[in-house]
Design an enzyme around this catalytic site. Structure first.
Site, PDB file in Angstrom:
ATOM      1  N   PHE A 126      50.874  38.493  37.892  1.00 34.19           N
ATOM      2  CA  PHE A 126      50.797  39.903  37.491  1.00 34.19           C
ATOM      3  C   PHE A 126      49.339  40.279  37.307  1.00 34.19           C
ATOM      4  CE2 PHE A 126      50.489  43.590  34.808  1.00 34.19           C
ATOM      5  CZ  PHE A 126      51.409  44.438  35.390  1.00 34.19           C
ATOM      6  N   ASP A 178      41.853  36.015  35.880  1.00 35.55           N
ATOM      7  CA  ASP A 178      42.328  37.239  35.236  1.00 35.55           C
ATOM      8  C   ASP A 178      42.695  36.890  33.800  1.00 35.55           C
ATOM      9  OD1 ASP A 178      43.672  39.388  34.228  1.00 35.55           O
ATOM     10  OD2 ASP A 178      44.833  39.802  36.043  1.00 35.55           O
ATOM     11  N   LYS A 218      42.468  45.134  28.053  1.00 40.34           N
ATOM     12  CA  LYS A 218      43.350  45.097  26.892  1.00 40.34           C
ATOM     13  C   LYS A 218      42.577  45.012  25.559  1.00 40.34           C
ATOM     14  CE  LYS A 218      47.632  44.204  29.134  1.00 40.34           C
ATOM     15  NZ  LYS A 218      47.953  43.413  30.314  1.00 40.34           N
TER      16      LYS A 218
HETATM   17  C1  LIG Z   1      48.021  43.971  31.691  1.00 36.73           C
HETATM   18  C2  LIG Z   1      47.451  43.121  32.758  1.00 36.73           C
HETATM   19  C3  LIG Z   1      46.771  43.668  33.871  1.00 36.73           C
HETATM   20  C4  LIG Z   1      46.688  45.162  34.113  1.00 36.73           C
HETATM   21  O1  LIG Z   1      46.064  45.871  33.100  1.00 36.73           O
HETATM   22  P1  LIG Z   1      46.291  47.463  33.002  1.00 36.73           P
HETATM   23  O2  LIG Z   1      45.335  47.898  31.932  1.00 36.73           O
HETATM   24  O3  LIG Z   1      47.727  47.682  32.652  1.00 36.73           O
HETATM   25  O4  LIG Z   1      45.951  48.030  34.338  1.00 36.73           O
HETATM   26  C5  LIG Z   1      46.207  42.807  34.771  1.00 36.73           C
HETATM   27  N1  LIG Z   1      46.306  41.474  34.621  1.00 36.73           N
HETATM   28  C6  LIG Z   1      46.949  40.913  33.586  1.00 36.73           C
HETATM   29  C7  LIG Z   1      47.009  39.423  33.474  1.00 36.73           C
HETATM   30  C8  LIG Z   1      47.564  41.706  32.629  1.00 36.73           C
HETATM   31  O5  LIG Z   1      48.244  41.139  31.625  1.00 36.73           O
END
Ligand SMILES: *Cc1c(COP(=O)(O)O)cnc(C)c1O
Length: 400
Positions: free
Chosen positions: A140, A225, A254
């Protein structure tokens, strides 16, 4: 207005791309949130780890309001007095050379994809248009078209074709598959240290050490990520530290703003982000004064309030106690720090009903991937509060 009235408004006027739990919240403080009818809940999701510092943290709130009175946005056409200090502080804290500020997590991912492709053409001398990026099944990384194009979740892709080419998908946790997928045109391996949305999937021990070696051997950028795993969630500043490695690019978002405001960033060694020249990339809001002021304070709170260490200590305790619950519904408890997944057996008929029952007991959490309940409270949580949650979790897991 009552709970049903708010839900009716959402249903009448809003696109229905979410299926939230039916609780209408109006106030938050620390690990607690209150709904419009005055009921109090413990937030065990933290907006998918965006609220690591706790809801409405007073220090971050102060930084936000003070900066909002002074200057909020100038675009990157001009310089401002929050940007340089933000750059210095985040680079020093994370031992990065360069930073590229953006807003949402998906934008950070997109920016990293652009950077490693450009690096491939300028530095690795990949033939134009041939750059390849390797990603993992069950990933994700966000919801933009390029990103969902390499998702393996059918619902994230259905109806959105055509997609951006240039991505190869391999199984998560499989180093042989990585080595086999690499070609002379591979510019990056993009991966989450722990797959969060995928169900809190922790790779086998030693996986990332080998991944690091393979990437070094083939001159491939390791792009981690850490939008969900980073900034203390797993008990380290970055989850990569559990494996004793360093990425080439790290993506954060985040909790970078403590949940006040969308702030994300790409952190890198010089070479990769060094490929951008003026005009190559941009964002009106990326790196704005308000976002920088909020992010600076959000990072200081993480460090000065020892939230990273607390995530380790409380996470170990929470996991140990969860493992002691002998429920026939539970298949496995796993995670790192305060990123915890409780996988249920298929016969439990899905995690959703457990999340709804927990809501009725005052604990807010959300299912991920049908059968996994994710617990990810703010990193300020204390043992007696975990005990409070555990009492309720145990009664639901034993009874339902
Ligand atoms: C939440 C998340 C994203 C995307 O972030 P948004 O601010 O919702 O675009 C990307 N990678 C990971 C691992 C995430 O948990």
């Amino acid at each position: 207005m009552k709970t049903e009235d708010y839900i009716r408004l959402e249903n009448q006027f809003g696109a229905k791309n979410y299926k939230p739990l039916d609780v209408v919240l109006e106030r938050g403080e620390g690990i607690w949130v209150w709904d419009i009818e005055g009921r109090k809940y413990m937030d065990c999701l933290s907006a998918y780890s965006a609220v690591n510092q706790g809801h409405c943290h007073p220090r971050i709130l102060k930084a936000l309001t003070e900066q909002a009175k002074k200057l909020t946005l100038v675009s990157r056409a001009f310089r401002h007095d929050q940007l340089g200090p933000f750059y210095k502080e985040i680079c020093e804290l994370t031992r990065s050379h360069y930073v590229l500020p953006m807003n949402s997590g998906a934008e950070a991912v997109e920016s990293a994809i652009k950077a490693v492709r450009k690096w491939g053409y300028i530095v690795k001398m990949v033939p134009e248009g041939k750059a390849e990026i390797i990603v993992c099944a069950n990933n994700f990384h966000g919801r933009t078209l390029t990103i969902v194009g390499f998702s393996t979740e059918p619902q994230y892709r259905e109806g959105y074709a055509p997609f951006t080419p240039g991505f190869k998908i391999i199984p998560f946790g499989d180093t042989e598959a990585l080595e086999q997928a690499i070609t002379p045109n591979t510019v990056a391996f993009l991966v989450e240290p722990i797959q969060g949305e995928g169900g809190v999937i922790v790779p086998p021990p030693g996986y990332f050490k080998t991944v690091r070696d393979i990437c070094d051997k083939h001159d491939v950028n390791l792009v981690l990520d850490e939008i969900q795993t980073g900034l203390g969630r797993t008990g380290k500043l970055f989850a990569e530290e559990h494996d004793g490695i360093q990425s080439d690019l790290t993506l954060v978002g985040k909790a970078l703003s403590g949940g006040f405001y969308p702030v994300s960033a790409v952190l890198s060694n010089k070479e990769v982000l060094g490929v951008f020249k003026p005009g190559d990339h941009g964002s009106t809001f990326g790196g704005n004064p308000l976002g920088c002021a909020v992010a600076r304070e959000a990072l200081k709170v993480l460090v000065e309030e020892n939230l990273i260490e607390n995530a380790q200590v409380q996470g170990d305790y929470f996991q140990k106690r969860l493992k002691e619950i002998k429920s026939p519904h539970v298949k496995e408890v796993r995670g790192k720090g305060l990123m915890i997944g409780v996988e249920l057996v298929p016969e439990a008929k899905g995690a959703r009903r457990f999340c709804e029952a927990l809501r009725d007991k005052g604990v807010l959490c959300k299912e991920t991937h049908e059968n996994v309940i994710r617990f990810a409270p703010p990193l300020i949580i204390q043992q007696k509060e975990i005990d409070w949650a555990l009492e309720r979790i145990e009664s639901i897991l034993m009874k339902e």
